[in-house]
Every structure is written in C-alpha cells, then in structure tokens.
Motif scaffolding. Structure first.
Motif, PDB file in Angstrom:
ATOM      1  N   ASP A  72     143.899  48.992 -66.003  1.00 51.14           N
ATOM      2  CA  ASP A  72     144.257  49.856 -66.709  1.00 51.14           C
ATOM      3  C   ASP A  72     146.034  50.131 -66.360  1.00 51.14           C
ATOM      4  O   ASP A  72     146.433  50.329 -67.399  1.00 51.14           O
ATOM      5  CB  ASP A  72     143.718  51.322 -66.047  1.00 51.14           C
ATOM      6  CG  ASP A  72     142.299  51.416 -66.528  1.00 51.14           C
ATOM      7  OD1 ASP A  72     142.005  51.068 -67.376  1.00 51.14           O
ATOM      8  OD2 ASP A  72     141.659  52.491 -65.628  1.00 51.14           O
TER       9      ASP A  72
ATOM     10  N   GLN B 144     139.227  48.441 -61.912  1.00 53.08           N
ATOM     11  CA  GLN B 144     139.546  49.232 -63.218  1.00 53.08           C
ATOM     12  C   GLN B 144     140.926  49.645 -63.037  1.00 53.08           C
ATOM     13  O   GLN B 144     141.622  49.581 -64.219  1.00 53.08           O
ATOM     14  CB  GLN B 144     138.550  50.283 -63.250  1.00 53.08           C
ATOM     15  CG  GLN B 144     138.675  51.113 -64.831  1.00 53.08           C
ATOM     16  CD  GLN B 144     138.232  49.951 -65.988  1.00 53.08           C
ATOM     17  OE1 GLN B 144     137.243  49.420 -65.845  1.00 53.08           O
ATOM     18  NE2 GLN B 144     139.076  49.993 -66.946  1.00 53.08           N
ATOM     19  N   GLN B 145     141.224  49.937 -62.124  1.00 56.62           N
ATOM     20  CA  GLN B 145     142.935  50.465 -61.883  1.00 56.62           C
ATOM     21  C   GLN B 145     143.740  49.312 -62.262  1.00 56.62           C
ATOM     22  O   GLN B 145     144.865  49.379 -62.847  1.00 56.62           O
ATOM     23  CB  GLN B 145     143.038  51.163 -60.735  1.00 56.62           C
ATOM     24  CG  GLN B 145     142.420  52.342 -60.385  1.00 56.62           C
ATOM     25  CD  GLN B 145     142.664  53.004 -58.843  1.00 56.62           C
ATOM     26  OE1 GLN B 145     143.424  52.440 -58.436  1.00 56.62           O
ATOM     27  NE2 GLN B 145     141.743  53.948 -58.591  1.00 56.62           N
TER      28      GLN B 145
ATOM     29  N   PRO C 148     148.943  53.985 -66.622  1.00 59.83           N
ATOM     30  CA  PRO C 148     147.889  54.165 -67.425  1.00 59.83           C
ATOM     31  C   PRO C 148     147.757  55.523 -68.210  1.00 59.83           C
ATOM     32  O   PRO C 148     148.451  56.540 -68.091  1.00 59.83           O
ATOM     33  CB  PRO C 148     146.749  54.479 -65.997  1.00 59.83           C
ATOM     34  CG  PRO C 148     147.672  55.144 -65.253  1.00 59.83           C
ATOM     35  CD  PRO C 148     148.880  54.309 -65.382  1.00 59.83           C
TER      36      PRO C 148
ATOM     37  N   THR D 290     140.734  44.258 -72.990  1.00 61.63           N
ATOM     38  CA  THR D 290     140.722  43.950 -71.610  1.00 61.63           C
ATOM     39  C   THR D 290     140.565  42.403 -71.239  1.00 61.63           C
ATOM     40  O   THR D 290     141.216  41.940 -70.153  1.00 61.63           O
ATOM     41  CB  THR D 290     139.359  44.549 -71.134  1.00 61.63           C
ATOM     42  OG1 THR D 290     139.409  46.041 -71.342  1.00 61.63           O
ATOM     43  CG2 THR D 290     139.106  44.604 -69.483  1.00 61.63           C
TER      44      THR D 290
END
Length: 324
Positions: free
Chosen positions: A37, A33-34, A45, A69
């Motif tokens: 982001d 997820q990082q 982020p 995404t």
C-alpha cells in the motif's frame, strides 16, 4: 535481554522458536500489505489521503487510481536488487580469498587503506563524525591490531565460502526447518569476532554481500523488525524481549546488538518462505540468488514503520554503546 548478559538459553529451544514464529507468521501478512500500500513506505496509503482530505475540509472522497499490485511488487523487488548491487563488487573484489591471501602480506595496509577507505560499510561508519554513538566504533577500529582484524575477517570469509561450496543447495536450503538444521552457530564464536569492530552486523553484511542466497543481513533495522514482528512479546523470557538490549543501570534500550547470527538466520529463512508465498499470490516469483535481499528490504520497511518509537527508545542510548 539485559546488558551485559548473554541471550537466555530458552531462545535456542525449538519449542520456543516455534512460539515466536507462530506470532510472526500471523503478523507478517499485515506488514506485507502495508509494504504494498505504501510502496515500501515511499507513498501515502489511500486511508491517510482520505484523513488529510477531511482535515482540510474536503467533503468529497479523493479519487484514487487502481493499483497494479504485481507491478508494484516487481518494481520494489527490482529496486531492492539494484540498491544491493550498487557497491557489491567492492566487497566481492576485496573479500575474495585470493585477494585476502595477498593482503596478508601487509595487514597494516589492509586495515588502514583497504578496510578504512574501500569497504563501504566501514568507510561510512568511520566518516560519520556527527553520530556520537559511533565514537566507540572509531576508537575500537583505531586501536585493534591489524593482524587480529585481518585474521577475523579471513576466518569469516573462509567459513562462508566453505559452507557455500560444500553443502549449500538452493532448493533444499529454504526447506531447513530447525535452527540446528541450519547450524550457523560457528559464526557466533570468538574466532569470527573482533570486539567493537567486527560484530554481528558487519560480519553478516560481509557475507551477505558475497552470498545473498545463503546469508541474511543482520542489520540494526532487521533486529528491530523482529521485535515488532514478534509483537514485542517475551515468550517466556525473563529479561523482556530477546530482540532488545536493555541497560537498566543506564536506562537505555537498543536493538539487541549481540543477537546470535544463527538464530537470526533461521528466522530469516522462515520469513523468506512466507514472503515467497505472499509474492506468489500476486503472480510474482522471487529470484533465489537474491533470496535475502528481499528479506532485508522487507525487514527494513518494518523497522521504518516504527521509526518514531525506535528514535525515542534510542535517544538515551546514543552516548552509551554502539556495535556493528
């Protein structure tokens, strides 16, 4: 692991491997997820933008554009492949078995012209005179006999080709579920090592550039990444994390530059499988022919996330040891 000991036997036990993997698979989604982001660490982020706004006295929440995404992941994948392909042709041309057969006629020229000037990873390492930790690599390269160096490289390339031609099947490969099933142990043996010059890093880089669908890149960043993906835990090891190389006498800590390629490769297969699932959730399918390019990009990101801590750990190690 403490220098100069070998990795502890427990690390090869499948039960131990499963415990390490259980930890990794819990942690990977957070880093993934990082990865999205921050767009592989190259953008800020939203949470950090909000903190900066508050720091500079803003009372309004910064407006943010909705992120696509799928497009981010597709772009990062495309960029990773493009970066990988930049110098790949040089490796393919030089490390071709027919080309190596010709180089065998003059191994001195192979070492001092081809390897020194035309193989990117070796050329860059030799030229990086500002990095004192590379002095030992340069010294080892200069003193290693050309014939010995050629023989090791030929052995590596020949075995990589042999395995790829004889038993690799793209779909079955990623379903291998034990380290013994992958059976890359041979690559960690003496015949495939030129101490101080061709270690686990350069060896893996060579075959990664030839067959990225089959051989992962055991880079320094990748080993550091496994340390963080395993949450720095020991998992029953007596000598701290298996992914570290600790020299108690010198007071130094590095990534485990002796980490076995067989073990690393098995974890890389597992990581690929989980990343494949995570990408699929966003509608992105992964090209099998670049399987470990994706893994390399992700592991590099994980390591860079902790770059400040890694730099602190490495400070004392810079004048001590270097291995590729």
């Amino acid at each position: 692991m403490y220098y100069p000991n070998d990795i502890e036997e427990i690390c090869y036990e499948q039960n131990h491997i499963e415990k390490v993997w259980d930890e990794m698979k819990q942690v990977i989604p957070t880093y993934f997820q990082q990865y999205i982001d921050t767009e592989s660490g190259y953008s800020i982020p939203e949470s950090e933008i909000e903190k900066l706004a508050v720091k500079f006295g803003s009372t309004c929440k910064p407006k943010s554009k909705p992120k696509d995404t799928k497009k981010i992941l597709e772009r990062l994948l495309k960029e990773s492949i493009k970066d990988y392909e930049k110098d790949r042709q040089r490796y393919q041309d030089i490390l071709d078995l027919e080309s190596l057969a010709e180089y065998k006629i003059d191994v001195s020229a192979f070492k001092n012209t081809i390897l020194r000037n035309q193989i990117p990873i070796i050329n860059k390492t030799l030229k990086n005179i500002h990095a004192k930790e590379l002095d030992k690599f340069r010294a080892a390269f200069n003193t290693t006999q050309p014939g010995d160096l050629f023989k090791v490289i030929y052995n590596i390339v020949q075995l990589a080709n042999e395995w790829h031609n004889e038993w690799y099947k793209e779909k079955e490969f990623e379903e291998i579920d034990t380290c013994d099933g992958l059976e890359y142990y041979e690559l960690d043996k003496e015949a495939y090592i030129a101490y101080g010059v061709i270690g686990g890093g350069i060896k893996s880089h060579f075959i990664y550039k030839l067959f990225p669908e089959m051989y992962p890149n055991r880079s320094r960043e990748a080993v550091w990444a496994l340390y963080y993906l395993s949450s720095k835990k020991k998992f029953g090891c007596k000598e701290d994390s298996q992914f570290l190389m600790i020299n108690a006498r010198e007071g130094t800590t590095q990534q485990n530059y002796f980490y076995p390629y067989a073990l690393f490769s098995f974890y890389a297969v597992r990581i690929y499988r989980q990343l494949k699932e995570l990408y699929a959730k966003h509608g992105v399918s992964l090209p099998i022919e670049y399987r470990f390019v994706l893994v390399d990009s992700f592991l590099s990101f994980v390591a860079r996330t902790h770059q400040s801590e890694i730099d602190d750990l490495k400070k004392k190690a810079e004048s001590y040891h270097y291995e590729y």
